[in-house]
Structure formats: C-alpha cells, structure tokens
Motif scaffolding. Structure first.
Motif, PDB file in Angstrom:
ATOM      1  N   TYR A 172     -21.529  38.994  -4.917  1.00 22.30           N
ATOM      2  CA  TYR A 172     -21.995  40.332  -5.303  1.00 22.30           C
ATOM      3  C   TYR A 172     -21.118  40.914  -6.416  1.00 22.30           C
ATOM      4  CZ  TYR A 172     -25.061  40.501  -1.151  1.00 22.30           C
ATOM      5  OH  TYR A 172     -26.026  40.265  -0.206  1.00 22.30           O
ATOM      6  N   LYS A 173     -19.794  40.679  -6.339  1.00 21.56           N
ATOM      7  CA  LYS A 173     -18.896  41.175  -7.387  1.00 21.56           C
ATOM      8  C   LYS A 173     -19.185  40.487  -8.726  1.00 21.56           C
ATOM      9  CE  LYS A 173     -14.987  42.735  -4.589  1.00 21.56           C
ATOM     10  NZ  LYS A 173     -13.594  42.493  -4.206  1.00 21.56           N
TER      11      LYS A 173
ATOM     12  N   GLY B  11     -25.274  35.818  -3.161  1.00 24.19           N
ATOM     13  CA  GLY B  11     -24.618  36.756  -2.249  1.00 24.19           C
ATOM     14  C   GLY B  11     -25.480  37.031  -1.027  1.00 24.19           C
TER      15      GLY B  11
ATOM     16  N   ILE C 275     -21.305  45.570   2.148  1.00 27.90           N
ATOM     17  CA  ILE C 275     -20.357  44.554   2.597  1.00 27.90           C
ATOM     18  C   ILE C 275     -18.918  45.058   2.540  1.00 27.90           C
ATOM     19  CG2 ILE C 275     -19.838  43.251   0.493  1.00 27.90           C
ATOM     20  CD1 ILE C 275     -20.629  40.753   2.170  1.00 27.90           C
ATOM     21  N   GLU C 276     -18.625  45.932   1.587  1.00 29.08           N
ATOM     22  CA  GLU C 276     -17.274  46.500   1.512  1.00 29.08           C
ATOM     23  C   GLU C 276     -16.979  47.400   2.711  1.00 29.08           C
ATOM     24  OE1 GLU C 276     -16.539  46.651  -3.317  1.00 29.08           O
ATOM     25  OE2 GLU C 276     -17.500  48.361  -2.334  1.00 29.08           O
TER      26      GLU C 276
ATOM     27  N   MET D  22     -19.356  38.683  -0.663  1.00 31.11           N
ATOM     28  CA  MET D  22     -18.706  39.714  -1.477  1.00 31.11           C
ATOM     29  C   MET D  22     -18.333  39.167  -2.862  1.00 31.11           C
ATOM     30  SD  MET D  22     -15.453  42.248  -1.049  1.00 31.11           S
ATOM     31  CE  MET D  22     -16.102  43.176   0.254  1.00 31.11           C
ATOM     32  N   ASP D  23     -17.800  37.946  -2.900  1.00 31.12           N
ATOM     33  CA  ASP D  23     -17.446  37.342  -4.191  1.00 31.12           C
ATOM     34  C   ASP D  23     -18.669  37.235  -5.107  1.00 31.12           C
ATOM     35  OD1 ASP D  23     -14.791  37.100  -3.436  1.00 31.12           O
ATOM     36  OD2 ASP D  23     -14.969  34.966  -2.895  1.00 31.12           O
TER      37      ASP D  23
ATOM     38  N   LEU E 128     -19.220  36.500   4.942  1.00 26.55           N
ATOM     39  CA  LEU E 128     -19.104  37.767   4.228  1.00 26.55           C
ATOM     40  C   LEU E 128     -18.147  37.720   3.036  1.00 26.55           C
ATOM     41  CD1 LEU E 128     -19.234  40.261   7.228  1.00 26.55           C
ATOM     42  CD2 LEU E 128     -21.104  39.287   5.893  1.00 26.55           C
ATOM     43  N   SER E 129     -17.096  36.922   3.134  1.00 28.04           N
ATOM     44  CA  SER E 129     -16.164  36.867   1.997  1.00 28.04           C
ATOM     45  C   SER E 129     -16.836  36.208   0.786  1.00 28.04           C
ATOM     46  CB  SER E 129     -14.865  36.151   2.383  1.00 28.04           C
ATOM     47  OG  SER E 129     -15.099  34.804   2.675  1.00 28.04           O
TER      48      SER E 129
ATOM     49  N   LEU F 277     -23.246  45.295  -2.268  1.00 26.73           N
ATOM     50  CA  LEU F 277     -21.788  45.288  -2.445  1.00 26.73           C
ATOM     51  C   LEU F 277     -21.146  46.416  -1.647  1.00 26.73           C
ATOM     52  CD1 LEU F 277     -19.399  43.934  -3.839  1.00 26.73           C
ATOM     53  CD2 LEU F 277     -19.850  45.349  -5.848  1.00 26.73           C
TER      54      LEU F 277
END
Length: 196
Positions: free
Chosen positions: A157-158, A141, A193-194, A154-155, A150-151, A190
């Motif tokens: 980090y999730k 991440g 980035i959100e 985010m994936d 960034l997408s 996370l």
C-alpha cells in the motif's frame, strides 16, 4: 545452393503472407474501433460478434488481441483462455500491462491469489506508467491483506501511494474518476492497516 534459395523464397513468401494478414486485421480492427467510437463506446451483441469473428479469422493478430481487452470484462465461457491469449500475444508494453492487470483482477475475483500475484508482478514488470504500477501495488496489498499478511500488505500500500503521488502531476489523471478512485481506495486501505 538451389535448396538455400528455395528456403529463402519460401520464408519470404510466408513473411509476406503474415504481413498481409496483419494489415487486413489492422484494417478490420480500425473499422470496429471507428464503429465503437461512433456508438459512444457501447459494446452491443453485434459488435461482440464482430470481434469474435475477427478472433476466429486472425487469432495471432496483435491488433485483434487489443480488441480483446474490450471484451474481457464481459461474461464469456472462454474468459480465462482469452485473457491468457491476450497476455501472451501482445507486445506493446502498455496494453500488455493492462492485460496482466485484467488477468490479475480475474484471478483475484476467483480467489486464486497465487495466479493473481504472478499477474500483478508481471504488470509491474511491463508497466509504462506510475499509475499502472500504483494500481498493481494496491492490488497486491489487497491480496496480502486477505491472506492476513499485514506487514506485506502495508509495504505494498505504501509503494502504491508513492506511485500514485508521483502520477498526480498528470492533469488528465487528476481529472480521471477511475484513477481518483484507486488513490482513495489505497489511502483508505493504508489508513485501515496502520490502525490495526
């Protein structure tokens, strides 16, 4: 028939020699580990020299390569070579994962994101614990965040968050400050980035 017997004898002899060398390497590795434990895990110059001597004596020993994990964080001119030697010679999945994580961190630190990504993905492949997988996804991440994807960041980090959450069932991990630091850093990343 006589040639076949000679080949079998030579192969058996070579196997016995390799087994004896590995046993000697294990004994010497154990001595260093006991010394390390007795010294409260302090790696001084003398211990570093002893480990380097073992490398010279038993370059193919898996036990000696385990010791190499202790020295990788130290500054040395052959750091990259030693990392690659360890990654390629360790068969134990937990230690192999650790070697790939250390290597990924090394490449990430020098901004070689392609090599770092490859190593973190290999760490995931060999990981024997959710904590190792969580750390690998967290580091991936970070790489995608740095390259402004960034997408993907985010994936990752999730996914890291999911692995860290499933690791929290372990009481020893919950008391481990390094693990808690990884979890906190991933949650911050996370959240950051959100909000972008």
């Amino acid at each position: 028939m006589g040639v076949l017997v000679a080949v079998v004898v030579v192969l058996s002899r070579n196997t016995s020699i390799k087994e004896a060398e590995e046993n000697n390497a294990l004994k010497e590795t154990d001595k260093i580990m006991i010394e390390l434990i007795s010294s409260n895990s302090v790696i001084d110059t003398n211990m570093k020299n002893n480990i380097n001597l073992l490398y010279a004596k038993y370059p193919d020993s898996e036990a000696v390569n385990y010791l190499g994990l202790l020295l990788i964080k130290l500054d040395s001119s052959d750091k990259e070579d030693r990392i690659n030697l360890i990654k390629n010679n360790i068969t134990n999945d937990w230690f192999k994962t650790q070697a790939f994580l250390i290597s990924g961190d090394y490449y990430s630190d020098i901004l070689d994101y392609k090599s770092a990504t490859k190593d973190y993905n290999n760490a995931i492949k060999y990981a024997s614990s959710n904590a190792q997988k969580g750390y690998s996804y967290y580091k991936l991440g970070n790489i995608y965040f740095e390259i402004n994807n960034l997408s993907e960041a985010m994936d990752y980090y999730k996914q890291a968050d999911n692995f860290f959450n499933s690791s929290k069932e372990s009481e020893s991990l919950n008391r481990d400050p390094q693990f808690q630091d990884w979890v906190s850093r991933n949650k911050i990343a996370l959240h950051r980035i959100e909000n972008l």
